[in-house]
Design an enzyme around this catalytic site. Structure first.
Site, PDB file in Angstrom:
ATOM      1  N   GLY A  97      42.568  52.747  40.340  1.00 19.68           N
ATOM      2  CA  GLY A  97      43.718  53.505  40.096  1.00 19.68           C
ATOM      3  C   GLY A  97      45.159  52.679  39.878  1.00 19.68           C
ATOM      4  O   GLY A  97      45.299  51.628  39.729  1.00 19.68           O
ATOM      5  N   PHE A  99      47.562  52.690  41.774  1.00 21.10           N
ATOM      6  CA  PHE A  99      48.193  52.186  42.988  1.00 21.10           C
ATOM      7  C   PHE A  99      47.002  50.755  43.385  1.00 21.10           C
ATOM      8  O   PHE A  99      47.747  50.025  44.353  1.00 21.10           O
ATOM      9  CB  PHE A  99      48.186  53.035  44.134  1.00 21.10           C
ATOM     10  N   THR A 101      42.944  49.057  43.637  1.00 26.89           N
ATOM     11  CA  THR A 101      41.485  48.964  43.477  1.00 26.89           C
ATOM     12  C   THR A 101      40.858  49.184  44.938  1.00 26.89           C
ATOM     13  O   THR A 101      40.988  48.630  45.883  1.00 26.89           O
ATOM     14  CB  THR A 101      40.954  47.637  42.942  1.00 26.89           C
ATOM     15  N   VAL A 102      39.716  50.075  44.892  1.00 27.39           N
ATOM     16  CA  VAL A 102      39.137  50.237  45.998  1.00 27.39           C
ATOM     17  C   VAL A 102      37.567  49.753  45.965  1.00 27.39           C
ATOM     18  O   VAL A 102      36.877  49.759  45.099  1.00 27.39           O
ATOM     19  CB  VAL A 102      38.848  51.787  45.972  1.00 27.39           C
ATOM     20  N   LYS A 118      40.865  50.042  49.934  1.00 22.34           N
ATOM     21  CA  LYS A 118      41.716  49.953  48.997  1.00 22.34           C
ATOM     22  C   LYS A 118      42.905  48.762  49.039  1.00 22.34           C
ATOM     23  O   LYS A 118      43.643  48.843  49.923  1.00 22.34           O
ATOM     24  CB  LYS A 118      42.814  51.332  48.617  1.00 22.34           C
ATOM     25  N   ASP A 213      50.219  64.825  44.313  1.00 27.49           N
ATOM     26  CA  ASP A 213      49.152  64.057  43.248  1.00 27.49           C
ATOM     27  C   ASP A 213      47.637  64.649  43.477  1.00 27.49           C
ATOM     28  O   ASP A 213      46.932  63.712  43.650  1.00 27.49           O
ATOM     29  CB  ASP A 213      49.050  62.505  43.363  1.00 27.49           C
TER      30      ASP A 213
END
Length: 428
Positions: A97, A99, A101-102, A118, A213
């Site tokens: 995303g 913000f 990486t997961v 994350k 969000d």
């Protein structure tokens, strides 16, 4: 000499002219020195005042961040080395995303529990996004909010560790089940669960939290298809008496951002901004379920502005077309039609252009759990206007935005990896 002069009867008188000349020369030499010292003293005072003001501003700026990070001190803190071990050196990526990486991993304790970890992108400054998410998630404890296990904070290396959701995000869940028979009761339960989670954030959490969000990508599904709200990177903590939130930038994802977040002409940003995003998610659930049907429909509903075609169906009392399942009994069809119509009406109420016309999340839960007969068809929002005209309304009142080529009021399904946008108020 004194004795000699005294003996000779002459009085001793020092040379006053030479003494005065010496003093004058000394003072003349001292003047530039004294001037330099005075200038240096003034400069030191100015620098000291500037440093004091800067330090005061820095303390004031970081006060809220310090306050937020204190909420996380009771959480377990992991080293970056442990983070690498948990994820097997970041071997299994499960999402990306705007913000970070997961990754999927396992706790290092005896339980070996699956986790989602994350890794946040390196951020400038004091890592406000990281502190926001950490503080918000650590304060929230609800069945429809993702549980936080711990964090890593080593300089620029920042990670958040939370429970693993085996069924992934809502958008992934819907897309993978698009071609199969979807149980509308399941979709309804998901909508109710998300509504309860938001209601908790807005009313029961201390302090209250506005997410800013809400979108299908930030709603995760556990093994029992229980929805959980995640990704609090843009969240704002609010005082109990605070209704309107001051934002330095517009935040959210195109297609789910409330109009007032981009333009104050529509009102102030508040918890009602989350209500708008929630309404778009509910309508997205309905639209995603019937995407294939709409594209092949003779009525060509896919070419109509979303959700304008939903209003058209409601006016013609053709809600049953939303269901789209041909192999169900008449009784099942009637029950599913009621569920779909209820979700539709609630979604349309939530996306009203004027924030004051939207119900609070507590009312949304009541509407979903109440009778269908008690719900009325809401007035058409700004979507009834041509999309270009709607965007022009914003542009006419403010400076054009870098996002002006794409209507903020256009409803479209975004790719899973679509980045969340943050736009400076100076740009819109």
């Amino acid at each position: 000499l004194f004795i000699f002069l005294f003996a000779s009867g002459e009085k001793y008188a020092p040379d006053r002219s030479s003494t005065a000349g010496g003093k004058h020369n000394s003072l003349r030499k001292l003047k530039p020195i004294l001037g330099g010292l005075a200038a240096l003293a003034v400069l030191i005072i100015i620098v000291a005042i500037a440093l004091m003001v800067r330090a005061k501003n820095a303390r004031r700026k970081s006060y809220s961040n310090d306050e937020n990070i204190e909420a996380a001190v009771m959480l377990r803190r992991y080293s970056y080395e442990n983070v690498k071990k948990m994820t097997n050196s970041f071997a299994h990526v499960i999402g990306k995303g705007g913000f970070g990486t997961v990754y999927k991993g396992k706790l290092l304790d005896a339980s070996g529990r699956d986790i989602a970890l994350k890794i946040l992108n390196e951020s400038k400054g004091n890592g406000e996004d990281f502190i926001n998410e950490l503080a918000s998630m650590s304060r929230a404890s609800h069945v429809n909010i993702v549980s936080l296990f711990g964090f890593c904070y080593e300089g620029s290396k920042r990670a958040i560790i939370y429970e693993f959701m085996p069924n992934g995000s809502l958008d992934k869940f819907i897309s993978e089940n698009m071609s199969t028979k979807m149980d509308w009761k399941t979709l309804y339960n998901i909508a109710v669960g998300v509504a309860r989670g938001l209601e908790y954030l807005h009313n029961s959490c201390v302090p209250k939290i506005v997410h800013f969000d809400i979108k299908p990508q930030n709603i995760l599904m556990d093994g029992d298809l229980c929805p959980k709200i995640s990704d609090f990177g843009l969240a704002k903590l609010c005082n109990n008496k605070e209704s309107i939130i001051s934002l330095l930038d517009a935040r959210g994802t195109i297609g789910y951002i409330a109009p007032e977040v981009f333009s104050k002409n529509f009102g102030g940003a508040s918890h009602k901004s989350d209500v708008y995003s929630y309404g778009m998610v509910v309508l997205d659930m309905i639209g995603a379920k019937n995407k294939k049907r709409d594209e092949t429909s003779r009525s060509n509903k896919s070419s109509m502005n979303f959700p304008d075609w939903i209003y058209k169906d409601l006016e013609r009392k053709e809600t049953i077309r939303l269901v789209g399942d041909d192999h169900i009994t008449e009784e099942e069809e009637e029950e599913e039609e009621k569920i779909v119509k209820k979700m539709t009406l609630v979604g349309l109420w939530c996306i009203q252009t004027n924030p004051s016309d939207r119900p609070p999340m507590r009312k949304v839960v009541e509407m979903l759990e109440g009778s269908l007969e008690a719900l009325q068809v809401p007035p058409k929002p700004l979507f009834d206007l041509p999309l270009v005209t709607a965007w022009d309304i914003i542009k006419d009142s403010q400076e054009t935005s870098t996002l002006s080529t794409q209507s903020l009021l256009e409803r479209k399904t975004l790719p899973t990896d679509q980045d969340t946008v943050i736009v400076s108020k100076e740009m819109v």
